[in-house]
Design an enzyme around this catalytic site. Structure first.
Site, PDB file in Angstrom:
ATOM      1  N   ASN A  73      90.888 -31.911  55.358  1.00  0.00           N
ATOM      2  CA  ASN A  73      91.627 -33.134  55.104  1.00  0.00           C
ATOM      3  C   ASN A  73      92.113 -33.158  53.657  1.00  0.00           C
ATOM      4  O   ASN A  73      91.696 -32.344  52.827  1.00  0.00           O
ATOM      5  CB  ASN A  73      90.740 -34.355  55.377  1.00  0.00           C
ATOM      6  CG  ASN A  73      90.334 -34.457  56.817  1.00  0.00           C
ATOM      7  OD1 ASN A  73      91.168 -34.468  57.720  1.00  0.00           O
ATOM      8  ND2 ASN A  73      89.027 -34.524  57.068  1.00  0.00           N
ATOM      9  N   CYS A 116      91.964 -30.558  64.927  1.00  0.00           N
ATOM     10  CA  CYS A 116      93.237 -31.218  64.669  1.00  0.00           C
ATOM     11  C   CYS A 116      94.194 -30.809  65.773  1.00  0.00           C
ATOM     12  O   CYS A 116      94.621 -29.651  65.832  1.00  0.00           O
ATOM     13  CB  CYS A 116      93.785 -30.829  63.293  1.00  0.00           C
ATOM     14  SG  CYS A 116      95.411 -31.532  62.926  1.00  0.00           S
ATOM     15  N   HIS A 157      86.372 -40.955  67.207  1.00  0.00           N
ATOM     16  CA  HIS A 157      87.503 -41.882  67.295  1.00  0.00           C
ATOM     17  C   HIS A 157      87.017 -43.246  67.773  1.00  0.00           C
ATOM     18  O   HIS A 157      86.241 -43.334  68.732  1.00  0.00           O
ATOM     19  CB  HIS A 157      88.562 -41.361  68.264  1.00  0.00           C
ATOM     20  CG  HIS A 157      89.214 -40.106  67.797  1.00  0.00           C
ATOM     21  ND1 HIS A 157      90.285 -40.105  66.947  1.00  0.00           N
ATOM     22  CD2 HIS A 157      88.908 -38.811  68.040  1.00  0.00           C
ATOM     23  CE1 HIS A 157      90.636 -38.849  66.692  1.00  0.00           C
ATOM     24  NE2 HIS A 157      89.807 -38.043  67.336  1.00  0.00           N
ATOM     25  N   GLU A 217      93.193 -41.938  59.692  1.00  0.00           N
ATOM     26  CA  GLU A 217      92.329 -40.767  59.793  1.00  0.00           C
ATOM     27  C   GLU A 217      91.342 -40.718  58.633  1.00  0.00           C
ATOM     28  O   GLU A 217      91.725 -40.913  57.473  1.00  0.00           O
ATOM     29  CB  GLU A 217      93.173 -39.485  59.803  1.00  0.00           C
ATOM     30  CG  GLU A 217      94.039 -39.337  61.044  1.00  0.00           C
ATOM     31  CD  GLU A 217      94.520 -37.922  61.238  1.00  0.00           C
ATOM     32  OE1 GLU A 217      93.664 -37.010  61.284  1.00  0.00           O
ATOM     33  OE2 GLU A 217      95.737 -37.723  61.332  1.00  0.00           O
ATOM     34  N   CYS A 275      98.269 -38.106  65.215  1.00  0.00           N
ATOM     35  CA  CYS A 275      96.950 -37.486  65.322  1.00  0.00           C
ATOM     36  C   CYS A 275      96.779 -37.043  66.766  1.00  0.00           C
ATOM     37  O   CYS A 275      96.744 -37.881  67.680  1.00  0.00           O
ATOM     38  CB  CYS A 275      95.854 -38.470  64.929  1.00  0.00           C
ATOM     39  SG  CYS A 275      94.176 -37.823  65.140  1.00  0.00           S
ATOM     40  N   GLY A 284      93.500 -38.024  68.260  1.00  0.00           N
ATOM     41  CA  GLY A 284      93.542 -39.481  68.395  1.00  0.00           C
ATOM     42  C   GLY A 284      94.361 -39.915  69.595  1.00  0.00           C
ATOM     43  O   GLY A 284      94.001 -40.886  70.294  1.00  0.00           O
TER      44      GLY A 284
END
Length: 279
Positions: free
Chosen positions: A62, A71, A162, A212, A221, A224
C-alpha cells in the site's frame, strides 16, 4: 530501475519486474514512489517475481508501506504485464500473493492483453477470518455505531478484510473520507479494514466507493467489489451476476451464493506509461 505505471479501473500502482533483479528496500520504495507530489504516484507498488507455487508471484504494498495480501485490480495488471512483456505466452496463468494462488484468464486483442477474468477464490464470512470483533460467528447485516452514527455492515474476507456498508443514497453524496477512516481504525478491526459504501441501484447493479486501509480512498478495489457483491447476495439484495460501478470504471462479479464456490471478477487492465528511476 525500469518501472511500468498501470491501473485497473483507476486503481493505480507502480509495477516492477523483479524476476531478474531485486529492490533492496521494498517498503521505503513503496512510500517514496506512491507519493503523488514527490514520487511517481499511485495507490502503492506491485513487484512481480518468479512464483514458487504459481507461474508468478505478486508482492503488493500500500501507499503507506504496509503489505497487502491481495489486490484484485493489481493482479489483473500483473497478468497483463507478464503477457505483454513476453514473460509468458500463456493466456491462462497462475499468480500467488502471500501464499494464496489465483487463476487468471487473459483476453487478448491485437496481441495485447486488455482485460482478465480472475478466480478470486471462495469468500469467508467467518468473523475470525476477517478478523472482526463481534458477538456472533458472522457479521452479516450487523449493527455497529461508528463515530456516533448507527450503521449495518456485512464483513467479508477475500484474503483481506472488508466491511460492506449499504447506504440509502449514492455514495457520491457520502462522506467516504471521514467515515472510512473511522471504520478502518475502529477497535472492531484488529488488523484494520477496507470499507465499501454501497448503493443498490437494482438487482444487477451496485454503486460503490471504497476506503482502503493504508491507501485511503481509491478509484476502485477489486477485492472490495467482490466482497460487496457477496454481501449483497447474502443479504438478498442482488442477483448472482452483478456489475459493480466504481469511480474508475466497472467490474463484473459472479458468485453462485455457495460459500464453497469461487467469486469471479472480470475487468480491464491498462498500461499508463513506462520509465526508469533510481532507487
Amino acid at each position: 530501475m525500469k518501472f511500468t505505471k498501470m491501473h485497473g479501473c483507476g486503481n493505480d500502482y507502480v509495477y516492477f519486474d523483479c524476476t531478474k533483479e531485486e529492490i533492496a528496500d521494498e517498503v521505503s520504495a513503496a512510500i517514496k514512489l506512491s507519493d503523488r507530489h514527490f514520487g511517481i504516484g499511485g495507490d502503492g507498488i506491485i513487484i512481480i517475481k518468479k512464483g514458487t507455487k504459481a507461474d508468478f508471484e505478486m508482492v503488493m504494498y500500500n501507499a503507506d508501506g504496509t503489505r497487502g495480501a491481495m489486490c484484485g485490480n493489481g493482479i489483473r495488471c500483473v497478468a497483463k504485464y507478464v503477457y505483454d512483456h513476453k514473460l509468458t505466452d500463456k493466456t491462462s496463468v497462475s499468480i500467488e500473493s502471500m501464499g494464496a494462488v489465483k487463476y487468471i484468464d487473459i483476453t487478448v486483442e491485437n496481441g495485447e492483453a486488455v482485460s482478465a477474468r480472475v478466480d478470486m477464490g471462495a469468500p469467508s464470512l467467518s468473523a475470525k477470518d476477517i478478523p472482526v470483533i463481534c458477538d456472533c460467528d458472522r457479521a452479516v447485516d450487523y449493527p455497529v455505531n461508528i463515530g456516533g452514527v448507527d450503521y449495518k455492515m456485512t464483513c467479508v474476507s477475500m484474503g483481506n478484510p472488508h466491511a460492506v456498508v449499504f447506504i440509502d443514497k449514492s455514495p457520491k453524496e457520502f462522506d467516504v473520507e471521514c467515515v472510512g477512516k473511522l471504520f478502518e481504525n475502529s477497535e472492531l478491526f484488529p488488523d484494520r479494514t477496507n470499507t465499501e459504501f454501497i448503493y443498490v441501484t437494482d438487482r444487477k447493479n451496485l454503486e460503490m466507493r471504497v476506503w482502503e486501509r493504508g491507501s485511503g480512498e481509491t478509484l476502485a478495489c477489486g477485492t472490495g467489489a467482490c466482497a460487496s457483491a457477496v454481501a449483497a447476495i447474502v443479504n438478498g439484495l442482488c442477483d448472482n451476476d452483478v456489475t459493480v460501478h466504481l469511480l474508475g470504471g466497472d467490474l463484473q462479479i459472479s458468485w453462485s451464493g455457495d460459500e464453497n464456490d469461487s467469486v469471479f471478477m472480470t475487468g480491464p487492465a491498462t498500461t499508463v506509461f513506462e520509465g526508469e528511476i533510481n532507487l
